[in-house]
Every structure is written in structure tokens, then in C-alpha cells.
Design a protein around this motif. Structure first.
Motif, short mmCIF file in Angstrom:
data_model
loop_
_atom_site.label_atom_id
_atom_site.label_comp_id
_atom_site.label_asym_id
_atom_site.label_seq_id
_atom_site.Cartn_x
_atom_site.Cartn_y
_atom_site.Cartn_z
N VAL A 1 0.84 -1.13 0.00
CA VAL A 1 -0.29 -0.18 -0.15
C VAL A 1 1.01 1.30 0.09
O VAL A 1 0.69 2.05 -0.62
CB VAL A 1 -1.06 0.11 1.04
CG1 VAL A 1 -1.62 1.29 1.27
CG2 VAL A 1 -2.09 -1.21 1.13
N GLU A 2 1.98 1.35 0.82
CA GLU A 2 2.84 2.35 0.84
C GLU A 2 3.61 2.84 -0.61
O GLU A 2 3.60 3.78 -0.91
CB GLU A 2 3.89 2.08 2.03
CG GLU A 2 3.21 2.34 3.29
CD GLU A 2 2.50 3.78 3.77
OE1 GLU A 2 2.92 4.62 3.15
OE2 GLU A 2 1.38 3.84 4.15
N GLU A 3 3.97 1.48 -1.33
CA GLU A 3 4.49 1.62 -2.54
C GLU A 3 3.46 2.16 -3.47
O GLU A 3 4.05 2.99 -4.33
CB GLU A 3 5.12 0.38 -2.78
CG GLU A 3 5.72 0.14 -4.27
CD GLU A 3 6.97 1.04 -4.36
OE1 GLU A 3 7.26 1.55 -5.33
OE2 GLU A 3 7.69 1.44 -3.20
N LEU A 4 2.29 1.73 -3.38
CA LEU A 4 1.31 2.35 -4.40
C LEU A 4 1.16 3.77 -4.02
O LEU A 4 1.10 4.56 -5.03
CB LEU A 4 0.10 1.38 -4.18
CG LEU A 4 0.13 0.13 -4.61
CD1 LEU A 4 -1.21 -0.84 -4.47
CD2 LEU A 4 0.21 -0.09 -6.49
N LYS A 5 1.14 4.12 -2.72
CA LYS A 5 0.86 5.47 -2.50
C LYS A 5 2.18 6.38 -3.02
O LYS A 5 1.68 7.47 -3.56
CB LYS A 5 0.75 5.71 -1.07
CG LYS A 5 -0.51 5.33 -0.48
CD LYS A 5 -0.46 5.50 1.12
CE LYS A 5 -2.14 5.25 1.54
NZ LYS A 5 -1.97 5.54 3.23
N ARG A 6 3.27 5.91 -3.00
CA ARG A 6 4.37 6.64 -3.33
C ARG A 6 4.42 6.69 -4.99
O ARG A 6 4.50 7.77 -5.35
CB ARG A 6 5.66 5.85 -3.04
CG ARG A 6 7.19 6.52 -3.24
CD ARG A 6 8.23 5.56 -3.08
NE ARG A 6 8.43 4.68 -3.81
CZ ARG A 6 8.64 4.77 -5.21
NH1 ARG A 6 8.81 5.78 -5.50
NH2 ARG A 6 8.66 3.46 -5.78
N LYS A 7 3.80 5.43 -5.43
CA LYS A 7 3.81 5.61 -6.94
C LYS A 7 2.95 6.74 -7.17
O LYS A 7 2.86 7.53 -8.53
CB LYS A 7 3.58 4.17 -7.56
CG LYS A 7 4.76 3.41 -7.66
CD LYS A 7 4.56 2.14 -8.17
CE LYS A 7 5.63 1.13 -8.17
NZ LYS A 7 5.55 -0.29 -8.73
N GLU A 8 1.53 6.70 -6.90
CA GLU A 8 0.65 7.54 -7.16
C GLU A 8 1.00 8.95 -6.86
O GLU A 8 0.68 9.86 -7.92
CB GLU A 8 -0.63 7.25 -6.14
CG GLU A 8 -1.75 7.92 -6.56
CD GLU A 8 -2.96 7.58 -5.75
OE1 GLU A 8 -3.14 7.88 -4.45
OE2 GLU A 8 -3.83 6.72 -6.21
N ARG B 1 2.78 13.89 -9.80
CA ARG B 1 3.36 15.26 -10.09
C ARG B 1 4.03 15.07 -11.56
O ARG B 1 4.00 16.28 -11.94
CB ARG B 1 5.04 14.96 -9.43
CG ARG B 1 4.50 15.20 -7.84
CD ARG B 1 5.86 15.13 -7.01
NE ARG B 1 5.64 15.04 -5.57
CZ ARG B 1 6.49 14.09 -4.76
NH1 ARG B 1 7.41 13.53 -5.32
NH2 ARG B 1 6.15 14.32 -3.65
N LYS B 2 4.18 13.99 -12.31
CA LYS B 2 4.49 13.80 -13.53
C LYS B 2 3.52 14.51 -14.32
O LYS B 2 3.59 15.30 -15.44
CB LYS B 2 4.97 12.55 -14.12
CG LYS B 2 6.17 12.06 -13.39
CD LYS B 2 6.32 10.59 -14.03
CE LYS B 2 7.58 10.01 -13.37
NZ LYS B 2 7.80 8.67 -14.18
N LYS B 3 2.10 14.19 -14.09
CA LYS B 3 1.03 14.61 -14.88
C LYS B 3 0.93 16.23 -14.82
O LYS B 3 0.48 16.89 -15.64
CB LYS B 3 -0.29 14.16 -14.40
CG LYS B 3 -0.46 12.60 -14.80
CD LYS B 3 -1.77 12.10 -14.41
CE LYS B 3 -1.95 10.54 -14.70
NZ LYS B 3 -3.18 9.93 -14.29
N ARG B 4 1.24 16.88 -13.72
CA ARG B 4 1.16 18.29 -13.43
C ARG B 4 2.34 18.96 -14.29
O ARG B 4 2.16 20.00 -14.91
CB ARG B 4 1.28 18.71 -12.13
CG ARG B 4 -0.06 18.57 -11.44
CD ARG B 4 0.06 19.03 -10.01
NE ARG B 4 -0.19 17.73 -9.07
CZ ARG B 4 0.43 17.64 -7.91
NH1 ARG B 4 1.09 18.54 -7.31
NH2 ARG B 4 0.13 16.49 -7.30
N GLU B 5 3.36 18.42 -14.47
CA GLU B 5 4.66 18.96 -15.30
C GLU B 5 4.10 19.21 -16.59
O GLU B 5 3.68 19.09 -17.43
CB GLU B 5 6.03 18.12 -15.00
CG GLU B 5 6.19 18.17 -13.48
CD GLU B 5 7.47 17.16 -13.29
OE1 GLU B 5 7.86 16.54 -13.87
OE2 GLU B 5 7.66 17.22 -11.99
#
Length: 121
Positions: free
Chosen positions: A105-112, A117-121
Motif C-alpha cells: 500500500v505504501e509503495e502504491l501511494k508513493r507511485k501515485e 507530479r509527472k502529470k502536472r509538469e
């Protein structure tokens, strides 16, 4: 696990599955009591309490002794050590599984977060 232990486990867990029987064990942990006293405390008939005590007695959790017309109950010799160890093994197993799930779950949150961030850039 040896076959007789399974039978004893089944009897112990079946006895513990009922709230009244667990209450009787708690009561007897404080002091020995007659079946009549237990029936009064749990607002039950003598017949009903005798059945509950019989289940506890068959599981080795309670012993009874009759003196005159009074049958007194006390905690039995069976201490539930093996059952507690069995439960502990499964608790450890589930704790390990939940720890692994937490990591996923933590890994999925981190990836999310990274993907956001990538989508905003």
C-alpha cells in the motif's frame, strides 16, 4: 499435531465459543462456585447451567465435586497453554501478512504521488 490434541482443541474452542461459558470461567477464576450460584449470577435455570458446566467439564476447563446436595465448580487443570500457542502462531502469521500488505500500500501511494507530479509538469 497429535490426533488427541485436535480433539482437545475442538472441545476447548467449542467450550469457549459461548459467552456464558466464558463468563463462567471468568467467575471461577475469582472463586469456586456452586452450580446454583452460577445459575443465579447468569440468570439461568439450573438445567441450563448444568449443560454449560458439562461442556466446560468435558473440555477439562472446569471440575466439579458434589458434597451433599451441592455441586461445586472450580477451574480445571487444562490451562489452554497449547491453544494459546496455536493462536499465537496464527497471530504472527497474520501480522507478517499485514506488514507485507502495508508495504504494498505504501509503495502504491508513493507511485501515485510520483505519477501525479509527472502529470502536472
Amino acid at each position: 499435531m497429535v490426533l488427541y490434541s485436535r480433539t482437545r482443541f475442538d472441545a476447548a474452542f467449542a467450550a469457549l465459543s459461548d459467552a456464558t461459558r466464558r463468563g463462567v470461567l471468568e467467575q471461577l477464576g475469582r472463586a469456586d462456585a456452586s452450580i446454583t450460584d452460577l445459575a443465579d449470577k447468569f440468570h439461568m435455570t439450573l438445567t441450563g447451567m448444568k449443560k454449560h458446566v458439562g461442556v466446560l467439564e468435558q473440555a477439562g476447563l472446569v471440575t466439579t465435586a458434589k458434597v451433599g446436595r451441592v455441586r461445586t465448580c472450580r477451574l480445571g487443570l487444562h490451562r489452554l497453554d497449547e491453544e494459546a500457542a496455536w493462536i499465537e502462531r496464527y497471530r504472527q502469521l497474520w501480522d507478517a501478512r499485514f506488514d507485507e500488505l502495508d508495504k504494498v500500500v505504501e509503495e502504491l501511494k508513493r507511485k501515485e504521488k510520483v505519477d501525479g507530479r509527472k502529470k502536472r509538469e
